[in-house]
Design an enzyme around this catalytic site. Structure first.
Site, PDB file in Angstrom:
ATOM      1  N   ALA A 247       0.722  -0.893  -0.305  1.00 44.23           N
ATOM      2  CA  ALA A 247      -0.113  -0.199   0.255  1.00 44.23           C
ATOM      3  C   ALA A 247       1.138   0.495   0.196  1.00 44.23           C
ATOM      4  CB  ALA A 247      -0.793  -0.179   1.102  1.00 44.23           C
ATOM      5  N   ASN A 248       0.358   2.303  -0.259  1.00 42.43           N
ATOM      6  CA  ASN A 248       0.841   3.348  -0.293  1.00 42.43           C
ATOM      7  C   ASN A 248       0.553   3.777   1.372  1.00 42.43           C
ATOM      8  OD1 ASN A 248       1.037   3.485  -3.134  1.00 42.43           O
ATOM      9  ND2 ASN A 248       0.820   5.593  -3.501  1.00 42.43           N
ATOM     10  N   ARG A 249       1.114   5.029   1.870  1.00 41.19           N
ATOM     11  CA  ARG A 249       1.324   6.164   2.863  1.00 41.19           C
ATOM     12  C   ARG A 249       0.031   6.753   2.883  1.00 41.19           C
ATOM     13  NH1 ARG A 249       5.279   4.770   7.010  1.00 41.19           N
ATOM     14  NH2 ARG A 249       7.281   4.773   6.130  1.00 41.19           N
ATOM     15  N   SER A 250      -0.966   6.725   3.389  1.00 41.26           N
ATOM     16  CA  SER A 250      -2.070   8.237   3.221  1.00 41.26           C
ATOM     17  C   SER A 250      -3.495   8.121   3.976  1.00 41.26           C
ATOM     18  CB  SER A 250      -3.014   7.534   1.986  1.00 41.26           C
ATOM     19  OG  SER A 250      -3.890   8.599   2.144  1.00 41.26           O
TER      20      SER A 250
ATOM     21  N   ALA B 141      -2.037   2.746  -5.526  1.00 39.22           N
ATOM     22  CA  ALA B 141      -1.114   1.505  -5.093  1.00 39.22           C
ATOM     23  C   ALA B 141      -0.783   1.362  -6.569  1.00 39.22           C
ATOM     24  CB  ALA B 141      -0.873   0.370  -5.112  1.00 39.22           C
TER      25      ALA B 141
END
Ligand code: CTP
Ligand code: CA
Length: 223
Positions: free
Chosen positions: A33-36, A101
């Protein structure tokens, strides 16, 4: 009170907001995942609803809860986010605040990968659909206004300007998320709004204030 909430310059407008990260499974218990946190997208959805819009809020698994007064569609993966966005169309404006992502794991395992089965795993990736580019480049039924985000760590303005052109969106909200700015996961944001006819540097302010200002601009643009 009902009337006060549904009145405003965006009354009768449908606006889509994507928010949060997407999770791409590796196996049933692991993902990339991305950081968010979802904070900025959530604030934007709330600000648009406060101006009277019907907001369709398509969110990945975010840290912050979705706002009140919007239609919430929860998704996990980028592909699910694209499907949900397509189902939500047509809309007057679409704001893409999600940290999607870029890659998913090809052939994710349907049962848990075990450490004792043959050494380190090798993951093969496939590229995810670009949801913003897909909507921005629609030839039929394109939203009047398509807004993307560009969270960059280097050459913020140049990268964001190139991104706007490449994707074909109307506006890009650019911000510097490099270490030390405190933007990622923080309460403030420091953005530049890049449009076709120029760019505006906004002072650093709370994510709620960024959202309110952006919502005002969207209301102006839709007329
Ligand atoms: N976006 C999207 N779908 C994707 C990737 C990005 O809708 N698969 C949207 C984001 O929500 C954001 C904008 O595109 O509004 C820019 O995302 P960003 O990750 O900065 O752009 P990329 O084209 O993925 O480029 P990069 O290589 O910098 O990650
Ligand atoms: Ca990306």
């Amino acid at each position: 009170i009902e009337a006060a909430l549904t009145d405003g310059p965006l009354r009768g407008r449908r606006v889509l907001v994507t928010s949060g990260p997407t999770h791409e499974p590796i196996d049933p218990v692991r993902y990339i995942a991305n950081r968010s946190s979802g904070a900025q997208g959530t604030a934007i959805a709330r600000a648009l609803a406060d101006l009277g819009a019907h907001v369709i809020f398509v969110t990945g698994p975010a840290d912050v809860p979705p706002p009140e007064g919007v239609e919430v569609i929860r998704v996990e993966t980028a592909q699910q986010m694209l499907d949900a966005v397509q189902d939500a169309l047509p809309v007057d404006a679409a704001i893409f605040a999600a940290a999607v992502a870029d890659w998913r794991v090809k052939d994710a395992a349907s049962s848990k990968m075990k450490k004792d089965k043959g050494g380190l795993p090798r993951l093969e990736f496939a590229e995810n659909p670009d949801i913003l580019a897909h909507v921005a480049q629609m030839t039929e039924g394109r939203p009047t206004l398509v807004v993307g985000f560009a969270a960059e760590t280097d050459d913020v303005f140049a990268n964001a300007t190139a991104k706007r052109a490449r994707k074909g969106c109307d506006w890009i909200v650019a911000n510097d998320v490099s270490d030390g700015t405190g933007i990622m996961g923080g309460a403030e944001n420091d953005v530049t709004l890049i449009a076709g006819d120029g760019a505006e540097d906004w002072p650093r302010m709370g994510k709620t204030q960024v959202a309110a200002r952006l919502a005002e601009r969207i209301a102006q643009a839709l007329g």
